[in-house]
Design an enzyme around this catalytic site. Sequence first.
Site, PDB file in Angstrom:
ATOM      1  N   SER A   1       0.856  -1.181   0.000  1.00 48.22           N
ATOM      2  CA  SER A   1       0.000   0.000   0.000  1.00 48.22           C
ATOM      3  C   SER A   1       0.896   1.235   0.000  1.00 48.22           C
ATOM      4  O   SER A   1       2.102   1.150   0.267  1.00 48.22           O
ATOM      5  CB  SER A   1      -0.903   0.010   1.245  1.00 48.22           C
ATOM      6  OG  SER A   1      -0.129   0.211   2.412  1.00 48.22           O
TER       7      SER A   1
ATOM      8  N   GLY B   1      -9.583  -5.335   3.875  1.00 45.55           N
ATOM      9  CA  GLY B   1      -9.575  -6.339   2.821  1.00 45.55           C
ATOM     10  C   GLY B   1      -9.523  -5.800   1.407  1.00 45.55           C
ATOM     11  O   GLY B   1      -9.487  -6.593   0.455  1.00 45.55           O
ATOM     12  N   ALA B   2      -9.497  -4.476   1.243  1.00 46.12           N
ATOM     13  CA  ALA B   2      -9.486  -3.928  -0.119  1.00 46.12           C
ATOM     14  C   ALA B   2      -8.241  -4.358  -0.875  1.00 46.12           C
ATOM     15  O   ALA B   2      -8.306  -4.761  -2.042  1.00 46.12           O
ATOM     16  CB  ALA B   2      -9.575  -2.406  -0.073  1.00 46.12           C
ATOM     17  N   GLY B   3      -7.076  -4.284  -0.215  1.00 45.12           N
ATOM     18  CA  GLY B   3      -5.843  -4.707  -0.860  1.00 45.12           C
ATOM     19  C   GLY B   3      -5.810  -6.197  -1.141  1.00 45.12           C
ATOM     20  O   GLY B   3      -5.227  -6.642  -2.137  1.00 45.12           O
ATOM     21  N   ASP B   4      -6.455  -6.974  -0.270  1.00 40.19           N
ATOM     22  CA  ASP B   4      -6.523  -8.420  -0.475  1.00 40.19           C
ATOM     23  C   ASP B   4      -7.383  -8.746  -1.689  1.00 40.19           C
ATOM     24  O   ASP B   4      -7.019  -9.578  -2.526  1.00 40.19           O
ATOM     25  CB  ASP B   4      -7.091  -9.098   0.769  1.00 40.19           C
ATOM     26  CG  ASP B   4      -6.370  -8.694   2.036  1.00 40.19           C
ATOM     27  OD1 ASP B   4      -5.135  -8.519   1.980  1.00 40.19           O
ATOM     28  OD2 ASP B   4      -7.032  -8.520   3.074  1.00 40.19           O
TER      29      ASP B   4
ATOM     30  N   ASN C   1      -8.098  -3.394  -9.112  1.00 40.19           N
ATOM     31  CA  ASN C   1      -8.747  -2.159  -8.652  1.00 40.19           C
ATOM     32  C   ASN C   1     -10.261  -2.325  -8.579  1.00 40.19           C
ATOM     33  O   ASN C   1     -10.921  -1.817  -7.670  1.00 40.19           O
ATOM     34  CB  ASN C   1      -8.411  -1.002  -9.587  1.00 40.19           C
ATOM     35  CG  ASN C   1      -7.002  -0.474  -9.395  1.00 40.19           C
ATOM     36  OD1 ASN C   1      -6.327  -0.811  -8.429  1.00 40.19           O
ATOM     37  ND2 ASN C   1      -6.545   0.347 -10.333  1.00 40.19           N
TER      38      ASN C   1
END
Length: 366
Positions: free
Chosen positions: A190, A240-243, A267
């Site tokens: 990130s 959890g967005a990055g996951d 994305n």
Amino acid sequence: MVTASHKTHQVPTPRVLIVGNYCHDVLIQNDTVVGESLGGASSFIASVLDGMSIPCSLVAKVGHDFRYQVNHIPILVPASKTTVFHAYFDSGVHENGNQDRVLKRVCLCDPISPTDLPDARFDFGMAVGVGGEILPQTLERMIEICDVVLVDIQALIRDFDAVDGTVKLVDLRETGFRSLLPRIGVLKVSSEEAVFMDVEEVRKWCCVVVTKGEDGCKVCWKDGEMEISPFLANQEDPTGAGDSFLGGFVTGLMQGLAVPDAALLGNFFGSLTVEQIGLPKFDSRLLQRVKDEVQRRKTQCLHYEGNYDELMFLKPEGHEQFHSSLGAAKLLTQHSIQESKDCSGQPKLAVNPVNDEAMQTADGKP
């Protein structure tokens, strides 16, 4: 306890290996618990891969207190408890549109060892620990059995306060993982985590993908870098967005998409995840539309295909149209969901049946 039926059916050969423990996440705001759910990067990634029909194996450990029904049965450690995180959010929203979050690991399950990994080969491996469960020797074993390994930097640089478990980050150079970087394919970080590494140095060894929330992401490699556009989202919970980004990203790579298109798909799934609290539920109609768009994109870009160990970084013609098509699929589904709610009050969500596997204990016995 996790249960499983015993139907006989043909299971596709897994081509993706996900390694990282399941967790129990507790969201707390203003000293009030506002949500509890299954957590861990592996659960978010598996949700995306299952929804997109990508065969995968998942290696995770849980304790005797694990109560979730999951598609991919974890290894049970009877003498341990499941890893638990408490996420504390303040009530203010800052200029970047995000809330401050303090994360604490309040309970820890056993780490994942090399012997816990399957004796098989995979196209892609994903090292996505969140509680310090990925060991250097485990990552090294993943490199040996996977054609391309993707690593979330949080599996490498997280440290935990000895008193209250508050998550801290350490410089990548201070970990036991630095020597393995030239052998991995992709390192996901990130924008906040990027300051704990030298991006310019690491990009000489492997692809570095920097996620930037509502600003999309940036892909950096030895010979260049590229900004990848975001998708609009009404953020409810950034957990959890990055996951989910990684889940979408590896889905694209599995489908033969070039890295820029795969990052765009990442994305997209990240934007879906922040709009829900906890582990996201993806609408079945949306998933089908995304599959259709990915297949269409794959057909357009057949001449770009290469081996999995030769990631393609050039942006293929039609990349912006692919972005528009995914965005249109999201809007169309949102309108359909609203119409369904107006009629029945309930949206139509994807159904992920429990896998027909028996839970294993840490010694490999069912």
